[in-house]
Design a protein around this motif. Structure first.
Motif, PDB file in Angstrom:
ATOM      1  N   ASP A 165       0.869  -1.173   0.000  1.00 56.69           N
ATOM      2  CA  ASP A 165       0.000   0.000   0.000  1.00 56.69           C
ATOM      3  C   ASP A 165       0.905   1.221   0.000  1.00 56.69           C
ATOM      4  O   ASP A 165       2.130   1.103   0.135  1.00 56.69           O
ATOM      5  N   ASN A 166       0.312   2.389  -0.129  1.00 59.49           N
ATOM      6  CA  ASN A 166       1.116   3.605  -0.106  1.00 59.49           C
ATOM      7  C   ASN A 166       1.885   3.708   1.209  1.00 59.49           C
ATOM      8  O   ASN A 166       1.315   3.460   2.282  1.00 59.49           O
ATOM      9  N   PRO A 167       3.153   4.061   1.149  1.00 60.92           N
ATOM     10  CA  PRO A 167       3.946   4.161   2.385  1.00 60.92           C
ATOM     11  C   PRO A 167       3.580   5.412   3.168  1.00 60.92           C
ATOM     12  O   PRO A 167       3.075   6.386   2.601  1.00 60.92           O
ATOM     13  N   PRO A 168       3.851   5.409   4.465  1.00 59.19           N
ATOM     14  CA  PRO A 168       3.680   6.636   5.252  1.00 59.19           C
ATOM     15  C   PRO A 168       4.782   7.627   4.875  1.00 59.19           C
ATOM     16  O   PRO A 168       5.761   7.261   4.212  1.00 59.19           O
ATOM     17  N   GLU A 169       4.645   8.863   5.292  1.00 58.21           N
ATOM     18  CA  GLU A 169       5.704   9.844   5.040  1.00 58.21           C
ATOM     19  C   GLU A 169       6.848   9.574   6.018  1.00 58.21           C
ATOM     20  O   GLU A 169       6.671   9.652   7.234  1.00 58.21           O
ATOM     21  N   LEU A 170       7.997   9.236   5.462  1.00 59.01           N
ATOM     22  CA  LEU A 170       9.148   8.906   6.299  1.00 59.01           C
ATOM     23  C   LEU A 170       9.883  10.181   6.699  1.00 59.01           C
ATOM     24  O   LEU A 170       9.982  11.135   5.909  1.00 59.01           O
ATOM     25  N   ARG A 171      10.405  10.201   7.914  1.00 59.82           N
ATOM     26  CA  ARG A 171      11.233  11.324   8.368  1.00 59.82           C
ATOM     27  C   ARG A 171      12.676  11.028   7.958  1.00 59.82           C
ATOM     28  O   ARG A 171      13.268  10.027   8.396  1.00 59.82           O
ATOM     29  N   ILE A 172      13.234  11.902   7.140  1.00 60.75           N
ATOM     30  CA  ILE A 172      14.565  11.683   6.574  1.00 60.75           C
ATOM     31  C   ILE A 172      15.480  12.837   6.960  1.00 60.75           C
ATOM     32  O   ILE A 172      15.104  14.014   6.865  1.00 60.75           O
ATOM     33  N   LEU A 173      16.672  12.477   7.396  1.00 58.20           N
ATOM     34  CA  LEU A 173      17.669  13.455   7.839  1.00 58.20           C
ATOM     35  C   LEU A 173      19.005  13.107   7.194  1.00 58.20           C
ATOM     36  O   LEU A 173      19.380  11.936   7.123  1.00 58.20           O
ATOM     37  N   SER A 174      19.726  14.106   6.702  1.00 59.91           N
ATOM     38  CA  SER A 174      21.083  13.881   6.205  1.00 59.91           C
ATOM     39  C   SER A 174      22.076  14.602   7.109  1.00 59.91           C
ATOM     40  O   SER A 174      21.710  15.550   7.815  1.00 59.91           O
ATOM     41  N   PHE A 175      23.323  14.153   7.074  1.00 62.02           N
ATOM     42  CA  PHE A 175      24.334  14.827   7.901  1.00 62.02           C
ATOM     43  C   PHE A 175      25.703  14.734   7.239  1.00 62.02           C
ATOM     44  O   PHE A 175      25.950  13.895   6.371  1.00 62.02           O
ATOM     45  N   ASP A 176      26.591  15.615   7.684  1.00 63.42           N
ATOM     46  CA  ASP A 176      27.963  15.633   7.179  1.00 63.42           C
ATOM     47  C   ASP A 176      28.843  16.267   8.252  1.00 63.42           C
ATOM     48  O   ASP A 176      28.434  17.244   8.889  1.00 63.42           O
ATOM     49  N   ILE A 177      30.034  15.714   8.474  1.00 65.25           N
ATOM     50  CA  ILE A 177      30.917  16.271   9.502  1.00 65.25           C
ATOM     51  C   ILE A 177      32.190  16.831   8.866  1.00 65.25           C
ATOM     52  O   ILE A 177      32.615  16.391   7.794  1.00 65.25           O
ATOM     53  N   GLU A 178      32.777  17.802   9.541  1.00 68.24           N
ATOM     54  CA  GLU A 178      34.098  18.320   9.178  1.00 68.24           C
ATOM     55  C   GLU A 178      35.019  18.130  10.377  1.00 68.24           C
ATOM     56  O   GLU A 178      34.611  18.325  11.528  1.00 68.24           O
ATOM     57  N   VAL A 179      36.255  17.762  10.081  1.00 64.76           N
ATOM     58  CA  VAL A 179      37.241  17.471  11.124  1.00 64.76           C
ATOM     59  C   VAL A 179      38.422  18.409  10.960  1.00 64.76           C
ATOM     60  O   VAL A 179      38.880  18.663   9.841  1.00 64.76           O
ATOM     61  N   TYR A 180      38.916  18.923  12.079  1.00 63.58           N
ATOM     62  CA  TYR A 180      40.088  19.802  12.035  1.00 63.58           C
ATOM     63  C   TYR A 180      41.352  18.950  12.146  1.00 63.58           C
ATOM     64  O   TYR A 180      41.557  18.244  13.124  1.00 63.58           O
ATOM     65  N   ASN A 181      42.184  19.033  11.120  1.00 61.15           N
ATOM     66  CA  ASN A 181      43.388  18.203  11.139  1.00 61.15           C
ATOM     67  C   ASN A 181      44.417  18.741  10.166  1.00 61.15           C
ATOM     68  O   ASN A 181      44.127  18.936   8.994  1.00 61.15           O
TER      69      ASN A 181
END
Length: 780
Positions: A165-181
């Protein structure tokens, strides 16, 4: 009560000495819920050599109080299509399956131990028929359990039905990190996280290490995840860098990265290298980009630019080595923050390119999306086969160590070198799966010895019984029928959402179907068959050869042939009749896949370029679609191809000469000469010092950060020694006079265009010196 639930993922735990399957789901009211299955038990099979009651007694004697053997049943099963008797041995704790497997395998009269390496929650998924992204209706009982970060927890009483059946609306999150080096490869024991960017449908948010304490920053990020409560967390190379870095960074402070839907859980590395987050789907999108052959350096910015979700000219573009510089400079830090935000947003926007396909592939294979994203096509096929084996009462073979066995591949009819007009490409649709179906090919239908009613493969002589239908044939027929039905539905719907869903399903079915031949010949396959794979290519060669003869008998000239297609020159109005004649002869679908207004071939196989009637240019096998050349060489080769197809060979030669002369006059940018290579390993893991490794070491020595899994760009400068000695990180070369122009002429530009122009009788000296034409060039 009876409820309807949309399945996201499975996991399990042992509670009070018994295993509990966790079914993470969403109900019809869009609540995140958990359904607990407490009655399923782990088991495996032992294949019997003969009927011996003493064997069961021997098995029962292996009993361990921590996880007793609760059942030993004698069952009629099939193994490679043959009827066998097997013992189904059930215990309590999943981990003890391995313990019992070793002991049972040593008992006299046990031929083989099978299905002891299937993960417990996947075993449940197979047996129950429950799969990710399907709905199921069940009788459940609500309970209170504060250990889980969900709206409701239920005990499962009975599954009533499974449906789409039609899916529910999914909660989607993206992420990205930066590292000091600034000291080489980032070390989570030493180098802090400075920025974590996230993006969702609500926009972006950043967690910035303003105080020097990145534990505070990571905790803020963790709290945000728990508050937002995503179903899917997207990253790009997050399994290779972001997650292991964050986990190690907090572990060094004796803290857990507690972000799952079960309290106290943290991401843990699982199958195929993915990181599992309890109750959520952690999807690393880099696992989906392998199919984009046009992009050789598959960095996030390149993929996002190619797919049009975030063009490079509309985002901040920084290189990894610039991060410390931009972080330390208050005036530049905002640019770095925007760079991080653009990465997080790009990752989020890529969901529309990859997740619809991923969801459909997960539904077909049964693999949860986070695992599927990192699993090869071979593993996806195998999980489908394992599910089907359960329904066909087939025992699943074990994995085995195998020596490489080569075999002859598909037929390639040598190309007729030069330029040709009005060429039609006849392509067999799904040739190899069709051959497998027609000749009932598979490891369970292979006959070694005499056979009165078998298909016999040409050249190689392998025999496959005509009846009954084999394991592969049955499944391939189902997949092809399902795809045909889906395409029929697709043609009848006007709903855009439904069109996209159906189109992605038929694509996933096509990829899965076409992968069966490759899977059968894959050394790691459970259902491996070298003879089967060899027979498929043998029949394929016979069919292509015969198709070419039919084309010639009908007055067509065969210009080229490769595996499952032939290129013919002749009356375009009769080419469909030719396709029908070939199709009728072999009972295989063949169609006119493409028609070229103009096409040229070199003397090499699998290398050509053509101009279609709608003025699109296809380039196959040339460096223009490979990644180990600088942009100037790739661009020149592409332009040479375009000149040949749109104008003339003379015009292409003129362009090549002009470009070489401009290079010699130093009319170039450093950026055009960069050669990009990926760093697949840590620098110290490379045994051979290739140019990109040498350049990376020089960058590290100068204090720049080098990331495993990242990319390094280098240029070749003047000097003595090997190319590796003269490969310099491009950002360390500011003076154009340092560039070894002769290297770029002799090893990049000339070889790139000679791959094409030598087929037309052009010599290298013509490009480098130019004779009287080059003088005319200067007179312009």
């Amino acid at each position: 009560m009876i409820g309807d639930f949309y399945i996201l993922d499975f996991s399990y735990d042992v509670e009070e000495g018994k295993p509990v399957i966790y079914i993470w789901a969403i109900d019809k009211d869009n609540n995140r819920v958990l359904i607990l299955e407490k009655n399923f038990r782990p088991y495996f099979y032992a294949l019997l050599e003969d009927d011996n009651e003493k064997i069961i007694d021997e098995i029962r004697k292996l009993n361990k109080s921590e996880s007793p053997i609760t059942k030993v049943d004698v069952l009629e099963k099939k193994y490679y299509g043959n009827p066998v008797k097997a013992l189904r041995i059930e215990t309590v704790i999943p981990a003890y399956v391995r313990t019992y497997r070793e002991a049972v395998g040593k008992i006299s009269g046990i031929k083989e131990v099978l299905e002891a390496d299937i993960r417990f929650y996947m075993r449940y998924s197979i047996d129950s028929g429950l799969r990710p992204f399907f709905w199921f209706q069940a009788e459940v009982e609500e309970i209170k359990d504060n250990r889980f970060r969900v709206s409701k927890v239920y005990n499962l009483t009975k599954v009533i039905k499974i449906y789409e059946d039609n899916p529910p609306e999914l909660r989607i999150l993206s992420f990205d990190i930066e590292v000091y080096n600034k000291y080489g490869f980032p070390d989570p024991k030493r180098d802090p996280v400075i920025i974590i960017g996230v993006w969702s449908k609500d926009g972006g948010k950043q967690f910035v290490n303003e105080t020097g304490d990145d534990l505070k920053t990571i905790r803020e990020f963790s709290k945000f995840i728990l508050d937002y409560d995503p179903d899917i967390i997207l990253g790009y190379n997050s399994n290779g860098f972001d997650w292991p870095y964050l986990i190690e960074r907090v572990r060094n402070r004796n803290v857990k990265l507690d972000i799952g839907r079960k309290t106290g859980s943290e991401p843990s590395q699982g199958t195929y290298g993915h990181y599992s987050i309890v109750g959520r789907l952690n999807v690393d999108l880099i696992g989906f980009v392998g199919s984009i052959e046009e992009v050789k350096v598959k960095s996030l910015d390149n993929i996002a630019d190619y797919l049009g979700v975030m063009p490079k000219n509309k985002r901040v573009n920084l290189e990894w080595y610039q991060i410390p510089e931009y972080w330390n400079d208050d005036k530049k830090r905002q640019i770095l923050l925007q760079y991080n935000m653009d990465d997080a947003k790009s990752t989020y926007l890529l969901k529309d390119a990859f997740l619809p396909f991923g969801e459909q592939a997960a539904m077909i294979s049964g693999l949860p999306l986070d695992q599927l994203s990192m699993a090869s096509v071979g593993y996806r096929v195998e999980w489908l086969l394992m599910r089907e084996a359960y329904h066909f009462n087939e025992l699943i073979p074990n994995r085995a160590e195998r020596e490489y066995e080569g075999y002859k591949g598909g037929l390639v009819i040598s190309p007729k070198q030069g330029i040709h007009e009005d060429i039609s490409v006849l392509d067999f649709s799904s040739m190899y799966p069709s051959i497998m179906i027609k000749y009932n090919i598979g490891p369970d239908t292979l006959v070694k010895g005499d056979c009165d009613d078998c298909w016999v493969a040409p050249e190689v002589g392998h025999k496959f019984r005509k009846a009954p239908e084999g394991f592969y044939k049955k499944i391939l027929q189902e997949l092809i029928k399902e795809r045909r039905d889906i395409k029929d539905k697709l043609s009848k719907t006007d709903n855009e959402y439904e069109k996209r869903r159906l189109d992605e399903r038929q694509k996933a079915l096509k990829i899965m179907t076409n992968a069966f031949y490759g899977y059968m010949g894959w050394l790691g396959a459970r259902w491996y068959s070298r003879e089967g794979a060899e027979a498929v290519t043998a029949w394929g060669r016979e069919i292509i050869s015969s198709a070419a003869k039919i084309a010639e008998s009908e007055g067509f000239e065969v210009i080229y042939g490769d595996t499952d297609s032939i290129f013919v020159k002749g009356d375009k109005n009769k080419v469909n009749e030719l396709a029908k004649e070939i199709s009728d002869k072999f009972s295989l679908d063949i169609k006119v896949e493409k028609q070229y207004k103009r096409i040229f071939f070199t003397e090499n196989k699998k290398r050509y370029a053509g101009l279609t009637f709608d003025n699109k240019i296809d380039i196959v096998g040339f460096e223009a679609v490979r990644g180990d050349w600088c942009d100037l060489a790739k661009d020149l080769q592409r332009q040479v191809i375009e000149r040949i197809l749109l104008s003339s060979v003379d015009d292409a030669v003129r362009l090549a000469r002009e470009t070489i002369m401009k290079l010699r006059r130093k009319e170039f940018r450093i950026e055009d000469l960069i050669i990009w290579k990926s760093l697949d390993k840590s620098i110290d893991e490379y045994e051979v010092e290739a140019p990109h490794v040498s350049a990376a070491k020089k960058a590290m020595k100068a204090g720049y950060a080098i990331f495993k899994g990242g990319k390094i760009g280098y240029v070749v400068v003047k000097g003595a020694g090997k190319i590796s000695d003269r490969a310099e990180p491009y950002f360390m070369v500011k003076d154009l006079s340092r560039i070894d122009v002769d290297y770029y002429v002799d090893k990049q530009l000339v070889p790139a265009v000679m791959r094409i122009l030598e087929s037309f009788g052009i010599k290298e000296s013509t490009l480098k010196t130019g004779g009287f034409d080059i003088m005319n060039f200067f007179k312009k």
